[in-house]
Design an enzyme around this catalytic site. Structure first.
Site, PDB file in Angstrom:
ATOM      1  N   ILE A 128     -15.637   0.759 -71.095  1.00  0.00           N
ATOM      2  CA  ILE A 128     -16.018   1.918 -70.507  1.00  0.00           C
ATOM      3  C   ILE A 128     -17.227   1.188 -69.586  1.00  0.00           C
ATOM      4  O   ILE A 128     -18.357   0.507 -69.898  1.00  0.00           O
ATOM      5  CB  ILE A 128     -16.948   2.825 -71.586  1.00  0.00           C
ATOM      6  CG1 ILE A 128     -15.699   3.461 -72.369  1.00  0.00           C
ATOM      7  CG2 ILE A 128     -17.786   3.994 -70.577  1.00  0.00           C
ATOM      8  CD1 ILE A 128     -16.481   4.347 -73.346  1.00  0.00           C
ATOM      9  N   PRO A 129     -16.803   1.146 -68.192  1.00  0.00           N
ATOM     10  CA  PRO A 129     -17.563   0.276 -67.210  1.00  0.00           C
ATOM     11  C   PRO A 129     -18.911   0.450 -66.866  1.00  0.00           C
ATOM     12  O   PRO A 129     -19.153   0.963 -65.624  1.00  0.00           O
ATOM     13  CB  PRO A 129     -16.509  -0.002 -66.148  1.00  0.00           C
ATOM     14  CG  PRO A 129     -15.956   1.402 -66.046  1.00  0.00           C
ATOM     15  CD  PRO A 129     -16.023   1.920 -67.568  1.00  0.00           C
ATOM     16  N   CYS A 130     -19.875   0.695 -67.481  1.00  0.00           N
ATOM     17  CA  CYS A 130     -21.253   0.871 -67.217  1.00  0.00           C
ATOM     18  C   CYS A 130     -21.762  -0.230 -66.290  1.00  0.00           C
ATOM     19  O   CYS A 130     -22.793   0.003 -65.580  1.00  0.00           O
ATOM     20  CB  CYS A 130     -22.082   1.001 -68.651  1.00  0.00           C
ATOM     21  SG  CYS A 130     -22.255  -0.438 -69.762  1.00  0.00           S
ATOM     22  N   HIS A 131     -21.117  -1.384 -66.262  1.00  0.00           N
ATOM     23  CA  HIS A 131     -21.613  -2.338 -65.510  1.00  0.00           C
ATOM     24  C   HIS A 131     -21.317  -2.072 -63.869  1.00  0.00           C
ATOM     25  O   HIS A 131     -22.138  -2.525 -63.192  1.00  0.00           O
ATOM     26  CB  HIS A 131     -21.041  -3.578 -65.543  1.00  0.00           C
ATOM     27  CG  HIS A 131     -19.540  -3.696 -65.590  1.00  0.00           C
ATOM     28  ND1 HIS A 131     -18.522  -3.160 -66.586  1.00  0.00           N
ATOM     29  CD2 HIS A 131     -18.665  -4.173 -64.503  1.00  0.00           C
ATOM     30  CE1 HIS A 131     -17.392  -3.303 -66.402  1.00  0.00           C
ATOM     31  NE2 HIS A 131     -17.378  -3.754 -64.956  1.00  0.00           N
TER      32      HIS A 131
END
Length: 165
Positions: A128-131
């Site tokens: 889950i690409p919060c970056h």
């Protein structure tokens, strides 16, 4: 039934947490919110199908193969609002970024801070690409795994980044 395992990535050790429903957590060891809401010290170290699948996903990811997030079944926790944010994060393609304001727009344009808080508490890093979320004007800001890792993850996704060995 929870189980955990460790994965050695090019940018630090990762803890993988699986439940009977899917991947429940993925954190860099020692990051902010590490193991939040889970008593990781009470979870047995054990390989499960979900942990093996997640490790395979990470192998693909770190060798520039950009796997789809849907390969790994997710067991999302958190409020309905947080889960909406996590689902919105999953829509951001590899190599792309957006701002907190852009992410908040379809969820609740007036709730940018709440969206940012949900992003900060994402229990499943990388997949889950919060970056991929940037501050105003595209500034690099906030990442529970640290800004150095965030920079490396973004560079990796935007190029054929070669990890230092």
């Amino acid at each position: 039934m929870l189980a955990k395992s460790n994965y050695q990535s090019p940018i630090g050790e990762i803890t993988i947490l699986s439940s009977s429903n899917g991947l429940a957590g993925l954190w860099f060891v020692g990051q902010a919110h590490y193991g939040a809401n889970f008593k990781l010290n009470q979870v047995p170290m054990r390989k499960t199908a979900v942990i093996s699948l997640t490790a395979h996903w990470l192998d693909l990811y770190f060798t520039n193969q950009h796997p789809e997030a849907q390969i790994v079944p997710l067991d999302l926790t958190g409020t309905e609002f947080q889960q909406r944010v996590y689902r919105a994060l999953l829509q951001i393609p590899s190599g792309k970024t957006c701002t907190y304001q852009q992410l908040a727009r379809p969820i609740n344009p007036a709730a940018v801070r709440a969206v940012a808080n949900a992003v900060a508490n994402n229990p499943i890093s990388i997949i889950i690409p919060c970056h991929r979320i940037l501050g105003k004007n595209g500034k690099l800001t906030g990442y529970a795994g640290g800004l150095t890792r965030k920079k490396l993850l973004l560079a990796h996704e935007q190029t054929d980044y070669k990890w230092a060995t």
